[in-house]
Design an enzyme around this catalytic site. Structure first.
Site, PDB file in Angstrom:
ATOM      1  N   PHE A  57       3.196  28.251   9.799  1.00 28.20           N
ATOM      2  CA  PHE A  57       2.828  26.908  10.258  1.00 28.20           C
ATOM      3  C   PHE A  57       2.956  26.858  11.788  1.00 28.20           C
ATOM      4  CE2 PHE A  57       3.333  22.365  10.901  1.00 28.20           C
ATOM      5  CZ  PHE A  57       2.502  21.823   9.942  1.00 28.20           C
ATOM      6  N   ASP A 111      11.838  29.395   6.200  1.00 29.60           N
ATOM      7  CA  ASP A 111      11.391  28.004   6.222  1.00 29.60           C
ATOM      8  C   ASP A 111      10.965  27.657   4.798  1.00 29.60           C
ATOM      9  OD1 ASP A 111      10.012  25.593   6.447  1.00 29.60           O
ATOM     10  OD2 ASP A 111       9.442  26.005   8.528  1.00 29.60           O
ATOM     11  N   TYR A 159       9.919  15.451   3.268  1.00 30.47           N
ATOM     12  CA  TYR A 159       8.878  14.453   2.964  1.00 30.47           C
ATOM     13  C   TYR A 159       7.762  15.051   2.123  1.00 30.47           C
ATOM     14  CZ  TYR A 159       7.218  16.706   7.239  1.00 30.47           C
ATOM     15  OH  TYR A 159       6.872  17.631   8.178  1.00 30.47           O
ATOM     16  N   LYS A 160       7.835  16.360   1.838  1.00 32.65           N
ATOM     17  CA  LYS A 160       6.812  16.982   0.990  1.00 32.65           C
ATOM     18  C   LYS A 160       7.249  16.853  -0.472  1.00 32.65           C
ATOM     19  CE  LYS A 160       5.234  19.681   4.892  1.00 32.65           C
ATOM     20  NZ  LYS A 160       5.398  20.880   5.707  1.00 32.65           N
ATOM     21  N   ARG A 192      -7.015  21.692  -0.214  1.00 34.74           N
ATOM     22  CA  ARG A 192      -5.677  21.966  -0.765  1.00 34.74           C
ATOM     23  C   ARG A 192      -5.314  20.976  -1.856  1.00 34.74           C
ATOM     24  NH1 ARG A 192      -0.725  22.292   3.385  1.00 34.74           N
ATOM     25  NH2 ARG A 192      -1.306  20.111   3.609  1.00 34.74           N
TER      26      ARG A 192
HETATM   27  C1  PLP Z   1       5.317  20.656   7.191  1.00 33.18           C
HETATM   28  C2  PLP Z   1       5.840  21.792   7.985  1.00 33.18           C
HETATM   29  C3  PLP Z   1       6.420  21.590   9.246  1.00 33.18           C
HETATM   30  C4  PLP Z   1       6.455  20.223   9.887  1.00 33.18           C
HETATM   31  O1  PLP Z   1       7.438  20.126  10.882  1.00 33.18           O
HETATM   32  P1  PLP Z   1       7.899  18.690  11.368  1.00 33.18           P
HETATM   33  O2  PLP Z   1       8.810  18.949  12.490  1.00 33.18           O
HETATM   34  O3  PLP Z   1       8.570  18.025  10.194  1.00 33.18           O
HETATM   35  O4  PLP Z   1       6.682  17.920  11.759  1.00 33.18           O
HETATM   36  C5  PLP Z   1       6.956  22.684   9.897  1.00 33.18           C
HETATM   37  N1  PLP Z   1       6.900  23.921   9.361  1.00 33.18           N
HETATM   38  C6  PLP Z   1       6.344  24.150   8.158  1.00 33.18           C
HETATM   39  C7  PLP Z   1       6.307  25.523   7.613  1.00 33.18           C
HETATM   40  C8  PLP Z   1       5.768  23.099   7.449  1.00 33.18           C
HETATM   41  O5  PLP Z   1       5.177  23.319   6.281  1.00 33.18           O
END
Ligand code: PLP
Length: 394
Positions: A110, A181, A206-207, A353
């Site tokens: 990400f 992560d 939040y996911k 997705r």
């Molecule tokens: C959703 C997601 C994020 C989002 O980071 P935020 O700081 O909460 O905006 C970061 N890394 C991964 C791998 C994600 O899937």
């Protein structure tokens, strides 16, 4: 039974296949927010830090997340955003690997994880390098100059899942520190942090955990390491005795040292209430249902829509809890689907997705979703001009 649809406030006519991006609203959250705002904040005022025990809420919520990812009590701190938690884990991990200069990740990670690494490298300014490779080339690249291997277990685009135990083992064999992560893992797949032996894990809530937009993130530190983890963000809430108001920083002798500033109490309370839905949920059983739903979805979509190309691993053991299809007009097609109550999302350049969340989805929903997709794709309903304009958030 895993299905807990009645615990969620999902609008009529909606089949929600985007719980991997923003989980839906658990009904218990509505009541809890009202209570936190009117009674705790409104009536108790400053006293609520003690009377409602706001001060320990980050730790209590962390322990509830810990149960879902195989982490012991006291090993998880919550707060801030995942980007911040990535930064904290990475900064601490680099300190644990003096002399080594490579941060290794995969090129599907990400973006924010990679950006935070780039920013940290610039701040430290000691010649660190970020290397990103194709996922299948990673293990071979874990050499003696790698300080940290930093990976997201489940790829946000394709759903491809890394073998956490095997990669952690390879990292340790080369003397590197491992950071996972779990953004697309917590609440989606069975994770055993203790069993993995990895030093750090981070994730958002939040996911799949349904904590609400902007819900606080979490960071796990292997318990034997915590007293030697150097906090890069030495905030007062991570101090051993915050209210002694000392001039010098002395970190707490627990995971609390990874707290930074004042916790977001309303959001943390919402997350706490959202976690009630997970009481009694066994992650192995949940994973089995998630695989069943995902497999059914692939079969039903491929049978009806040859235009859509599976962009996730076909082997369910190599996939998280989402299924992606590549389709040239994916953005417009997703808009057309959303208009018809089937909500997934789109990631550039052409990925549609769909997330599978057994707490509020069943096989009937999956078949209905596939039928709607077939209607949109088969009849080219996506070609309607109103589906062509891109919003800022896709
Ligand atoms: C959703 C997601 C994020 C989002 O980071 P935020 O700081 O909460 O905006 C970061 N890394 C991964 C791998 C994600 O899937």
């Amino acid at each position: 039974m895993l299905l807990r649809k009645e615990h969620f406030d999902i609008p009529d006519g909606v089949i929600y296949l985007d719980g991997n991006s923003l989980g839906p609203l658990p009904k218990g959250v509505i009541k809890r927010v009202g209570d936190v705002v009117t009674r705790e904040w409104g009536c108790e005022l400053i006293r609520a830090w003690n009377t409602a025990d706001w001060i320990s809420l980050p730790l209590r919520v962390g322990d509830r997340i810990g149960r879902l990812i195989g982490a012991p009590e006291g090993s998880i701190a919550t707060g801030d955003t995942l980007s911040i938690k990535v930064y904290q884990a990475l900064a601490a991990a680099l300190k644990m690997s003096p002399g080594r200069r490579v941060i290794l990740s995969d090129n599907g990670n990400f973006p924010t994880d990679l950006y935070m690494a780039q920013g940290l490298i610039g701040t430290i300014d000691k010649g660190y390098e970020l290397h990103t490779l194709a996922p299948e080339d990673l293990v071979e690249a874990i050499t003696e100059d790698v300080a940290v291997v930093m990976l997201t277990q489940v790829d946000y685009r394709s759903g491809r899942m890394h073998d956490m135990n095997a990669i952690t083992k390879a990292a340790h064999a080369a003397g590197a520190v491992m950071i996972w992560d779990l953004a697309h893992s917590a609440g989606a797949v069975a994770v055993n942090m203790t069993g993995s032996n990895a030093e750090f894990a981070v994730g958002c809530t939040y996911k799949y955990l349904n904590g609400g937009p902007g819900a606080p993130a979490f960071i796990y530190v292997r318990p034997d390491l915590i007293e030697n983890v150097e906090p890069a963000l030495a905030g007062w809430m991570g101090h051993d005795t915050p209210f002694a108001m000392e001039v010098g920083y002395r970190p707490a002798m627990s995971t609390e040292r990874l707290r930074v500033g004042t916790p977001p109490i309303v959001q943390l309370s919402m997350l706490d209430a959202a976690l009630d839905v997970w009481e009694g949920v066994d992650m192995t059983s949940l994973r089995a249902v998630s695989i069943d739903l995902s497999e059914l979805f692939i079969t039903e979509v491929e049978r009806r829509c040859p235009q859509m190309v599976l962009a996730s691993p076909r082997d369910p053991q190599l996939r998280g809890s989402q299924v992606s299809f590549a389709f040239e007009n994916g953005y417009a097609a997703m808009q057309a689907l959303i208009d018809r109550g089937v909500i997934g999302d789109f990631r550039a350049p052409d990925i549609m997705r769909f997330g599978f969340t057994p707490l509020y989805l069943d096989r009937g929903d999956v078949v209905t979703a596939a039928e709607t997709i077939a209607e949109v794709i088969g009849n080219e309903l996506w070609a309607d001009p109103r589906y062509q304009t891109r919003f800022r958030v896709t």
